[in-house]
Design an enzyme around this catalytic site. Structure first.
Site, short mmCIF file in Angstrom:
data_model
loop_
_atom_site.label_atom_id
_atom_site.label_comp_id
_atom_site.label_asym_id
_atom_site.label_seq_id
_atom_site.Cartn_x
_atom_site.Cartn_y
_atom_site.Cartn_z
N CYS A 204 -1.10 3.28 6.23
CA CYS A 204 -0.59 2.01 6.74
C CYS A 204 -0.20 1.14 5.56
CB CYS A 204 -1.60 1.31 7.62
SG CYS A 204 -3.15 0.89 6.79
N HIS B 244 -9.20 2.66 -3.13
CA HIS B 244 -7.82 2.38 -2.71
C HIS B 244 -7.14 1.45 -3.71
CE1 HIS B 244 -4.33 1.42 -0.47
NE2 HIS B 244 -4.82 0.51 0.35
N CYS C 262 0.82 -1.23 0.00
CA CYS C 262 0.00 0.00 0.00
C CYS C 262 0.84 1.27 0.00
CB CYS C 262 -0.91 0.02 1.22
SG CYS C 262 -1.94 -1.44 1.39
#
Length: 426
Positions: A411, A381, A90
């Protein structure tokens, strides 16, 4: 050696759509190529103004190795322009941003296009190792007898295929899915299902209210069937009652994390232009913001959602600033529980003392400063595009509201966090 000051000049992204939907048949290199072409067009660049392209892509595809180079060439950049592909789950496009930042700070380059792309629709299925080995044996067999023997060696269990998306979203060290890490934080920080649903609902409401502002950071993407000009995950017809109907997804018996209070799985691309002050001035350009500080930091993989707290604590220290100095804050909304846990950790003296070695809490985050245009639960996302999207959304809003400092953080699966502090430019 003194480091050069680096400026974010401009950025642009595709709309974010749910995987398997509008962008399902579009290769990530095409998403990114369109993004890069549109950004160059917006800036009226010919392409020779760019020294390097640093892009992120987590689901690496064999038909586009070093996809950043493929995208750079397809977009028409000069062959002398180098290109690098980054993978950091991520945090991939945030890493590509910070690597680009460092290259300009040290004088290696003067201008870089950075960001990332992700097509979670396009993640390939991989055949099990035993099956591929037996397939190789069959292919190299020379006689009919050898081929028959090879075929007879195949077993039904050899073709047991796991869904690649579940593999991508599962930590190989702990075996926990990302959703299970959110469940852990919900339990440890006593975060209720009601609070999670309320946070998710607010994300949709803010994103819907900010739809015109969000359009300013994206371009219209033309598919064969339609024009996509808005983020497709933002819902206007949901309520607390409708959200309460969703069952827990990761811990079906005792859990509180649902599909509705988690971010969706998305496709999209986002890119940014970074320049040194010298290059920017020589071209007569005006920046959005400058980069004040940045940091990545690791933590327990099973508590990866707290990564923003760890990374932000150091980024703030590097900038010699406090949380109160931040006029706007973006924390990626992987899960409602994850962000709400971060908010509690930021304000907890006990957590900051025991986990971060600080002598006091980092501070409270004003809800009026946090994700003011909605977050990933509504916007989406696409893993390797999110870091760049957070920075772009933050920089644009800092300019609108004329706040001096802003913090973008996320995160990272595997137990990491990343943070960047931006400073407005008068």
């Amino acid at each position: 050696m003194s480091l050069k000051k680096v400026f974010l000049v401009e950025g642009l992204r595709t709309p974010f759509v749910k995987s398997g939907k509008e962008f399902a048949d579009i290769h990530p290199k095409l998403l990114a190529t369109s993004n890069l072409k549109e950004l160059l067009y917006k800036m009226n660049f010919k392409g020779d103004e760019i020294d390097e392209v640093v892009l992120a892509n987590t689901s690496v595809l064999t038909d586009a190795p070093n996809i950043a180079r493929v995208v750079a060439l397809q977009a028409g950049l000069h062959k002398k322009t180098s290109a690098t592909t980054i993978v950091k789950n991520c945090g991939s496009s945030l890493e590509s941003f910070i690597i680009s930042l460092s290259k300009i700070q040290t004088g290696l380059y003067e201008s870089i296009i950075t960001g990332g792309m992700e097509s979670m629709s396009y993640i390939p299925f991989f055949l099990p190792y035993k099956f591929t080995q037996k397939l190789k044996d069959f292919m190299i067999a020379k006689t009919v007898k050898q081929k028959i023997r090879s075929l007879l060696s195949f077993k039904k269990t050899d073709l047991k295929i796991s869904h690649p998306l579940m593999q991508l979203l599962t930590d190989p060290f702990t075996g926990c899915s990302m959703g299970e890490t959110a469940e852990l934080l919900a339990k440890e920080f006593n975060i209720s299902r009601f609070d999670q649903d309320e946070f998710a609902l607010n994300s949709h409401e803010k994103a819907h209210k900010a739809k015109d502002k969000l359009k300013e950071e994206m371009f219209s993407f033309f598919t064969e069937k339609q024009v996509i000009d808005t983020d497709k995950g933002v819902k206007v017809d949901i309520s607390k009652d409708s959200m309460a109907k969703f069952s827990p997804f990761f811990d079906k018996k005792y859990g509180t994390v649902t599909i509705a209070n988690s971010c969706p799985v998305n496709d999209g691309s986002a890119m940014l232009i970074l320049m040194s002050e010298e290059r920017m001035k020589s071209m007569g350009l005006k920046p959005l913001v400058s980069v004040k500080s940045s940091h990545f930091m690791g933590l327990e993989p099973e508590r990866m959602g707290l990564g923003p707290v760890y990374a932000s604590s150091v980024a703030l220290k590097k900038a010699d600033l406090s949380l109160k100095d931040m006029g706007l804050i973006e924390i990626n909304e992987a899960f409602s529980a994850q962000v709400l846990a971060c908010l509690k950790a930021f304000s907890s003296q006990k957590f900051c003392e025991e986990k971060l070695g600080l002598n006091k809490a980092i501070g409270e985050i004003d809800s009026n400063k946090l994700n003011v245009n909605g977050g990933a639960i509504a916007i989406g996302h696409p893993v390797s595009a999110t870091g760049a999207r957070l920075i772009l959304t933050l920089a644009k809003e800092m300019k609108r509201k004329q706040v001096e400092f802003g913090l973008a953080s996320l995160c990272i699966g595997g137990g990491q966090g990343g943070a960047v502090i931006l400073q407005n430019v008068a």
